[in-house]
Design an enzyme around this catalytic site. Structure first.
Site, mmCIF file in Angstrom:
data_model
loop_
_atom_site.group_PDB
_atom_site.id
_atom_site.type_symbol
_atom_site.label_atom_id
_atom_site.label_comp_id
_atom_site.label_asym_id
_atom_site.label_seq_id
_atom_site.Cartn_x
_atom_site.Cartn_y
_atom_site.Cartn_z
ATOM 1 N N GLY A 81 3.648 -3.639 -3.886
ATOM 2 C CA GLY A 81 3.515 -3.808 -5.330
ATOM 3 C C GLY A 81 4.001 -2.557 -6.026
ATOM 4 O O GLY A 81 5.088 -2.497 -6.590
ATOM 5 N N ARG A 82 3.170 -1.528 -5.927
ATOM 6 C CA ARG A 82 3.456 -0.254 -6.595
ATOM 7 C C ARG A 82 4.846 0.297 -6.243
ATOM 8 O O ARG A 82 5.555 0.811 -7.107
ATOM 9 C CB ARG A 82 2.396 0.757 -6.146
ATOM 10 C CG ARG A 82 2.433 2.088 -6.859
ATOM 11 C CD ARG A 82 1.452 3.052 -6.184
ATOM 12 N NE ARG A 82 0.137 2.493 -6.012
ATOM 13 C CZ ARG A 82 -0.796 2.465 -6.964
ATOM 14 N NH1 ARG A 82 -0.549 3.009 -8.132
ATOM 15 N NH2 ARG A 82 -1.968 1.931 -6.729
ATOM 16 N N ARG A 114 -5.505 3.494 -15.348
ATOM 17 C CA ARG A 114 -5.537 4.075 -14.004
ATOM 18 C C ARG A 114 -6.231 5.423 -13.948
ATOM 19 O O ARG A 114 -6.824 5.780 -12.939
ATOM 20 C CB ARG A 114 -4.118 4.197 -13.440
ATOM 21 C CG ARG A 114 -3.401 2.858 -13.336
ATOM 22 C CD ARG A 114 -2.103 2.964 -12.569
ATOM 23 N NE ARG A 114 -2.331 3.409 -11.215
ATOM 24 C CZ ARG A 114 -2.068 4.625 -10.765
ATOM 25 N NH1 ARG A 114 -1.502 5.518 -11.555
ATOM 26 N NH2 ARG A 114 -2.336 4.955 -9.533
ATOM 27 N N GLU A 117 3.806 -6.895 1.541
ATOM 28 C CA GLU A 117 3.301 -7.176 0.188
ATOM 29 C C GLU A 117 3.351 -5.918 -0.686
ATOM 30 O O GLU A 117 2.317 -5.489 -1.215
ATOM 31 C CB GLU A 117 1.847 -7.673 0.274
ATOM 32 C CG GLU A 117 1.659 -8.921 1.119
ATOM 33 C CD GLU A 117 0.170 -9.245 1.349
ATOM 34 O OE1 GLU A 117 -0.692 -8.389 1.068
ATOM 35 O OE2 GLU A 117 -0.113 -10.362 1.809
ATOM 36 N N GLY A 129 0.756 -1.244 0.000
ATOM 37 C CA GLY A 129 0.000 0.000 0.000
ATOM 38 C C GLY A 129 0.783 1.288 0.000
ATOM 39 O O GLY A 129 0.218 2.346 -0.278
ATOM 40 N N CYS A 187 -13.192 5.348 -28.247
ATOM 41 C CA CYS A 187 -14.471 6.052 -28.328
ATOM 42 C C CYS A 187 -15.217 6.000 -27.011
ATOM 43 O O CYS A 187 -16.214 5.276 -26.855
ATOM 44 C CB CYS A 187 -15.285 5.491 -29.483
ATOM 45 S SG CYS A 187 -14.472 5.918 -31.024
ATOM 46 N N GLU A 188 -14.687 6.722 -26.035
ATOM 47 C CA GLU A 188 -15.283 6.905 -24.715
ATOM 48 C C GLU A 188 -14.798 8.258 -24.225
ATOM 49 O O GLU A 188 -13.599 8.554 -24.325
ATOM 50 C CB GLU A 188 -14.731 5.865 -23.706
ATOM 51 C CG GLU A 188 -15.079 4.441 -23.963
ATOM 52 C CD GLU A 188 -16.426 4.022 -23.398
ATOM 53 O OE1 GLU A 188 -17.029 4.776 -22.608
ATOM 54 O OE2 GLU A 188 -16.877 2.938 -23.800
ATOM 55 N N TYR A 204 -9.246 5.365 -11.574
ATOM 56 C CA TYR A 204 -8.943 5.932 -10.249
ATOM 57 C C TYR A 204 -8.709 7.434 -10.271
ATOM 58 O O TYR A 204 -8.190 7.964 -9.285
ATOM 59 C CB TYR A 204 -7.640 5.346 -9.695
ATOM 60 C CG TYR A 204 -7.474 3.859 -9.688
ATOM 61 C CD1 TYR A 204 -8.499 3.011 -9.308
ATOM 62 C CD2 TYR A 204 -6.242 3.300 -10.010
ATOM 63 C CE1 TYR A 204 -8.299 1.641 -9.278
ATOM 64 C CE2 TYR A 204 -6.042 1.933 -9.981
ATOM 65 C CZ TYR A 204 -7.081 1.113 -9.611
ATOM 66 O OH TYR A 204 -6.871 -0.239 -9.572
HETATM 67 C C1 PLP Z 1 -2.847 -5.142 -4.435
HETATM 68 C C2 PLP Z 1 -2.416 -5.731 -3.150
HETATM 69 C C3 PLP Z 1 -1.172 -5.415 -2.611
HETATM 70 C C4 PLP Z 1 -0.227 -4.415 -3.224
HETATM 71 O O1 PLP Z 1 -0.639 -3.096 -3.059
HETATM 72 P P1 PLP Z 1 0.351 -1.911 -3.466
HETATM 73 O O2 PLP Z 1 -0.429 -0.702 -3.194
HETATM 74 O O3 PLP Z 1 0.668 -2.072 -4.907
HETATM 75 O O4 PLP Z 1 1.554 -2.013 -2.607
HETATM 76 C C5 PLP Z 1 -0.783 -6.083 -1.469
HETATM 77 N N1 PLP Z 1 -1.596 -6.984 -0.858
HETATM 78 C C6 PLP Z 1 -2.808 -7.297 -1.353
HETATM 79 C C7 PLP Z 1 -3.633 -8.298 -0.648
HETATM 80 C C8 PLP Z 1 -3.265 -6.679 -2.501
HETATM 81 O O5 PLP Z 1 -4.481 -6.970 -2.971
#
Ligand code: PLP
Length: 420
Positions: free
Chosen positions: A280-281, A317, A278, A242, A346-347, A321
Site C-alpha cells: 500500500g504505502r 498519522r 499487498e 508492509g 482544538c486538541e 502513530y
Molecule cells: C494495510 C494492509 C496492507 C498494506 O500495508 P502497507 O504497509 O501499506 O504496505 C496489506 N495487507 C493488509 C491485510 C493490510 O491490512
C-alpha cells in the site's frame, strides 16, 4: 524517488507549480503525482517478477489511498487490489480492477459483504477465523458458488514498527494463531462451498528491516509443508504488504523493493506456490504531499508555534502513530527556523512536530508535508466541522481536482429529523 522538485525556487509536482494549485483549489489540499505512483507500481512489480509460480499478483492495499483517480492509475499499470470492505471493493471494481485480481482481507467481514463480493467475483477471501469460515461457507452454499479461501496466519513475530501498525503478534486481533492453523484448515476442508487454496499473512506497516518479514515468511513456508503433509492443496501464498518508504534524511531508510524481492525469491524458493503481495504505502506514500498555508506564527515559550491550515483531521498519522513528515516551504528563502508545528483543531494532539528545524516561513506562505500520499486523505475526517480535504492529481503539465472539498451541507447532519 518522487516528482516533487524545486524549479526556479518554486516547488513543483511534475511540471505544475504548487502555488497554482493552491490558488485554484485552496488549501489544505492533497496533491498526487501520477508519474510517481506509476513508477512505484512498476518498481514493485519488477522487484517480484519471476518469484513463485506464474505471474505474481500485486494487489495494491486500497485503504492506503482509495481515491478513484488513484485507483484508476494503478489499474492502468496492471495492479490488483487488497480490499477491506465492500466499499473498497466497489471502488476498485469501478476503477477497472478485474475480479480475479482482488483479495478481501479483514477480521470483520459481514454476511452482506461476503455475499456481494462473492457474487461480483474475487480471487480470494483472506479469512481470519474459523467463525468467519463458517459464515463464508453458509453464504457460498446459499448462492451455489465456491468461495476461494486463504487463511490468514498470525506468525507471532515483532515487526519492529509502531505498536499501532503492528499486526502480526499474538496480542493483535489479526489472523489465526500459528499453533491453531492446522486445526483451522481441517475445519475448512469439511465445510461446503469453500475451496481452500492458500495461506496469507501481513505483519505490519512501515517496516524498515527485512528481518521480521523474512522470519515470518520462513514460518509460513514451514506451515505450507505441514499443510501439504495433511493433504491440503496449497497453491497460493499471500505475503501481505508492509515495506516502508523513506521519510527524509532524519529517518531510517527502509530496505529497497529490490532487496525485498531478492529476499522473497530466496525464502520462497521451493514453495511451489503462486505469490501475492499487498503493498500500500510503498506505491502511493511518496506520490503525495499535503499542501497547506501558514495561518500565523504565534510566539511560544521555547519555539514559535507555526499554525498551518491543515490539521490532524486532514492528516491523522502524526496524532495516531507519532509519524514523522518532512516539511518544506513551497518557496524556500534559504533561511531556517525552529518551530512547533500545529493545526487549528482544538486538541493538543493536533501537533505535527515539536522543535522542528525547517525552512523559515511566515503568515500566508505555502508549506508541504511530504510523503502524505498513503494513509492521508483516506483517513481524513471532518472533526471540528472542518471540510474534507480536496485532492488533486497531477500528470505532467496538467492537473485535475479528483475530490472536491466536501461541503458542510453533506457533513452537518439533520437539524429537523424525520422521527419514526
Ligand atoms: C494495510 C494492509 C496492507 C498494506 O500495508 P502497507 O504497509 O501499506 O504496505 C496489506 N495487507 C493488509 C491485510 C493490510 O491490512
Amino acid at each position: 524517488m518522487d516528482h516533487f522538485d524545486l524549479r526556479d525556487g518554486v516547488l513543483h509536482c511534475e511540471d505544475v507549480p504548487l502555488p497554482l494549485i493552491a490558488d485554484a483549489v485552496g488549501t489544505p489540499t492533497y496533491v498526487y503525482s501520477a508519474a510517481t505512483m506509476v513508477r512505484h507500481a512498476e518498481v514493485m512489480t519488477d522487484a517480484v517478477a519471476g518469484a513463485g509460480n506464474g505471474e505474481p499478483l500485486v494487489a495494491y492495499a486500497a485503504k492506503a489511498n482509495s481515491n478513484a483517480a488513484v485507483l484508476r492509475q494503478l489499474a492502468g499499470v496492471g495492479l490488483g487490489a487488497d480490499v477491506v470492505s465492500v466499499g473498497e471493493y466497489r471502488r476498485v471494481r469501478s476503477a477497472g480492477i478485474a475480479p480475479e485480481k482482488i483479495v478481501f482481507s479483514g477480521v470483520g467481514k459481514t454476511e452482506a459483504e461476503m455475499a456481494e463480493t462473492l457474487a461480483g467475483g474475487l480471487f480470494q477471501f483472506n479469512v481470519e477465523s474459523v467463525e468467519e469460515l463458517r459464515m463464508l461457507s453458509a453464504v457460498a452454499a446459499a448462492q451455489g458458488r465456491v468461495a476461494r479461501v486463504g487463511l490468514r496466519i498470525n506468525p507471532d513475530v515483532e515487526a519492529g514498527t509502531h505498536a499501532k501498525i503492528t499486526t502480526g503478534t499474538a496480542d493483535n486481533k489479526f489472523g489465526i494463531a500459528y499453533q491453531d492453523a492446522l486445526a483451522a484448515y481441517a475445519v475448512a476442508r469439511d465445510l461446503p462451498g469453500l475451496k481452500v487454496q492458500g495461506v496469507t499473512m501481513h505483519i505490519g506497516s512501515q517496516l524498515v528491516s527485512l528481518d521480521p518479514l523474512q522470519a515470518a515468511f520462513a514460518k509460513l513456508g514451514a506451515l505450507i509443508g505441514a499443510l501439504r503433509g495433511d493433504g491440503h492443496a496449497i497453491g497460493v501464498a499471500d505475503l501481505g504488504g508492509g515495506l516502508g518508504v523513506p521519510h527524509g534524511d532524519d529517518q531510517p531508510d527502509p530496505a529497497s523493493p529490490a532487496a525485498y524481492g531478492e529476499m522473497v525469491r530466496r525464502v520462497t524458493a521451493g514453495w511451489d506456490t503462486r505469490l501475492v503481495f499487498e503493498p500500500g504505502r510503498l506505491i502511493v506514500g511518496n506520490a503525495g504531499v499535503l499542501l497547506t498555508r501558514v495561518i500565523r506564527v504565534k510566539p511560544g515559550a521555547r519555539h514559535p508555534w507555526l499554525i498551518v491550515d491543515a490539521a490532524m483531521n486532514d492528516l491523522m498519522r502524526v496524532a495516531l502513530y507519532d509519524a514523522w513528515h518532512e516539511m518544506n516551504a513551497v518557496r524556500p528563502s534559504g533561511a531556517q527556523a525552529t518551530y512547533n508545528v500545529v493545526g487549528p483543531v482544538c486538541e493538543s494532539g493536533d501537533t505535527f512536530a515539536m522543535a522542528r528545524t525547517m525552512d523559515r516561513v511566515g503568515a500566508g506562505d505555502l508549506v508541504v508535508f511530504r510523503t502524505a500520499g498513503a494513509y492521508g486523505a483516506s483517513m481524513s475526517n471532518n472533526y471540528n466541522s472542518r471540510l474534507l480535504t480536496a485532492e488533486v492529481l497531477v500528470d505532467g503539465g496538467r492537473w485535475a481536482l479528483v475530490r472536491r472539498r466536501v461541503d458542510l451541507d453533506d457533513l452537518a447532519g439533520v437539524a429537523d429529523p424525520i422521527w419514526r
